[in-house]
Scaffold this motif. Structure first.
Motif, PDB file in Angstrom:
ATOM      1  N   SER A 137      -4.824  -1.120   1.012  1.00 17.23           N
ATOM      2  CA  SER A 137      -4.164  -2.393   1.290  1.00 17.23           C
ATOM      3  C   SER A 137      -2.831  -2.452   0.549  1.00 17.23           C
ATOM      4  N   TRP A 138      -1.971  -3.369   1.002  1.00 16.04           N
ATOM      5  CA  TRP A 138      -0.709  -3.525   0.289  1.00 16.04           C
ATOM      6  C   TRP A 138      -0.954  -4.063  -1.124  1.00 16.04           C
ATOM      7  N   LYS A 139      -1.958  -4.907  -1.270  1.00 18.70           N
ATOM      8  CA  LYS A 139      -2.268  -5.458  -2.591  1.00 18.70           C
ATOM      9  C   LYS A 139      -2.582  -4.340  -3.572  1.00 18.70           C
ATOM     10  N   THR A 154      -1.777  -1.111  -3.226  1.00 15.42           N
ATOM     11  CA  THR A 154      -0.598  -0.251  -3.349  1.00 15.42           C
ATOM     12  C   THR A 154       0.429  -0.872  -4.290  1.00 15.42           C
ATOM     13  N   ALA A 155       0.652  -2.178  -4.155  1.00 12.23           N
ATOM     14  CA  ALA A 155       1.618  -2.859  -5.015  1.00 12.23           C
ATOM     15  C   ALA A 155       1.160  -2.841  -6.468  1.00 12.23           C
ATOM     16  N   ARG A 179       6.883  -0.121  -0.578  1.00 12.74           N
ATOM     17  CA  ARG A 179       6.467  -1.024   0.501  1.00 12.74           C
ATOM     18  C   ARG A 179       6.949  -0.514   1.857  1.00 12.74           C
ATOM     19  N   TRP A 224       4.773   2.365   2.826  1.00 13.83           N
ATOM     20  CA  TRP A 224       3.460   1.854   3.231  1.00 13.83           C
ATOM     21  C   TRP A 224       3.531   1.287   4.641  1.00 13.83           C
ATOM     22  N   GLN A 225       4.584   0.537   4.925  1.00 15.45           N
ATOM     23  CA  GLN A 225       4.759  -0.042   6.258  1.00 15.45           C
ATOM     24  C   GLN A 225       4.873   1.055   7.311  1.00 15.45           C
ATOM     25  N   GLN A 257       1.455   2.230   8.215  1.00 12.00           N
ATOM     26  CA  GLN A 257       0.720   1.254   9.014  1.00 12.00           C
ATOM     27  C   GLN A 257       1.237   1.201  10.444  1.00 12.00           C
ATOM     28  N   PRO A 312       3.508  -6.802   4.562  1.00 11.17           N
ATOM     29  CA  PRO A 312       3.429  -7.558   3.314  1.00 11.17           C
ATOM     30  C   PRO A 312       4.627  -8.477   3.132  1.00 11.17           C
TER      31      PRO A 312
END
Length: 289
Positions: free
Chosen positions: A250-252, A254-255, A269, A272-273, A276, A287
């Motif tokens: 999840s982005w949470k 990863t962040a 980010r 990550w995008q 996805q 995110p």
């Protein structure tokens, strides 16, 4: 100051040049003391500093302990001359010791180059080979190897590739560190899923490498409520093992990992995008942090 003393139309006072030299030496001693502590705070080790200064680690530890450097800074504050309102910014009156500027927040590019240098330095230490051997295998001179590991020079990508291979490390783990150090933004164009996945995983490993590969257990408290499954996925990715499950991060999570490694959240980010957006099926939420 010394140049002005030597060019005076009449001979200077006998001790004038020595007085200027002593002031300059004192400033340099203050500067190196603070620089050593900053280097340590940013991940350098005593052997790294010893290699650059030709001073033994034991002598460095004695000379630049936290208590010693704190005294250096305090003494400097006490002897700093009062500012002269009429003086131009940055000017120094003849015969006075220049004042070191207050520390400023390093730029994003400076931090990125520092991260790349730390990663290269850790790779070399972990390889167990001498600087000379590593440099020869990478096709560069030993002196240049020292410069890129200290952050004095920002190497080209072929140099980073050669250095990584000489240290038995996948160059892909350094690509995002190198790109950030050169101000190259992540590729925003459409790309194959495998490429997006490899760049994302490599970026996570690069951040880990720049922090000298701390064990995941040492940063668990910084990861908050990351699930056990995601922790296992992170551990697998950082161990340089193939893990298709990285797409499920999840982005949470990863962040949180990026912040724990003091990485570039904005850059990660975007990577990550990209992962996805290349996954078949419904688009994943973007995110908003």
């Amino acid at each position: 100051m010394l140049a002005q003393v030597s060019s005076l139309p009449v001979p200077a006072l006998p001790l004038e040049a020595i007085r200027h030299y002593a002031a300059l030496q004192r400033d340099l001693e203050d500067f190196i003391a603070v620089a050593v502590r900053i280097a340590l705070d940013r991940g350098a080790d005593w052997p790294d500093i010893s290699a650059l200064t030709s001073v033994s680690p034991s002598s460095l530890k004695s000379r630049y302990s936290k208590a010693q450097v704190a005294r250096v800074v305090q003494n400097r504050k006490q002897r700093r001359p009062a500012p002269v309102p009429s003086a131009a910014p940055g000017s120094v009156a003849f015969g006075e010791s220049p004042i070191l500027p207050e520390a400023t927040e390093p730029s994003v590019l400076d931090r990125s180059r520092d991260a790349l240098a730390r990663a290269l330095s850790h790779m070399h230490r972990h390889s167990g080979t001498s600087v000379r051997t590593t440099a020869l295998q990478a096709g560069i001179s030993p002196s240049y190897a020292y410069r890129i590991m200290s952050g004095e020079r920002c190497p080209s990508w072929p140099t980073v590739q050669g250095f990584a291979r000489a240290c038995d490390t996948d160059p892909g783990n350094l690509f995002e560190l190198w790109s950030a150090a050169n101000g190259v933004p992540p590729d925003s164009l459409a790309q194959p899923h495998e490429r997006a996945l490899a760049r994302f995983a490599g970026a996570l490993r690069g951040m880990h490498l720049a922090r000298a590969r701390p064990p995941l257990t040492s940063i668990t408290d910084k990861l908050g409520s990351v699930s056990a499954n995601e922790l296992r996925t992170i551990a697998t990715v950082l161990a340089n093992q193939a893990s298709p499950e990285v797409i499920t991060l999840s982005w949470k999570a990863t962040a949180a990992l990026t912040k724990a490694f003091q990485g570039d959240v904005t850059r990660i980010r975007r990577l990550w995008q990209a992962v996805q957006q290349t996954v078949p099926g419904p688009d994943s939420p973007v995110p908003t942090e």
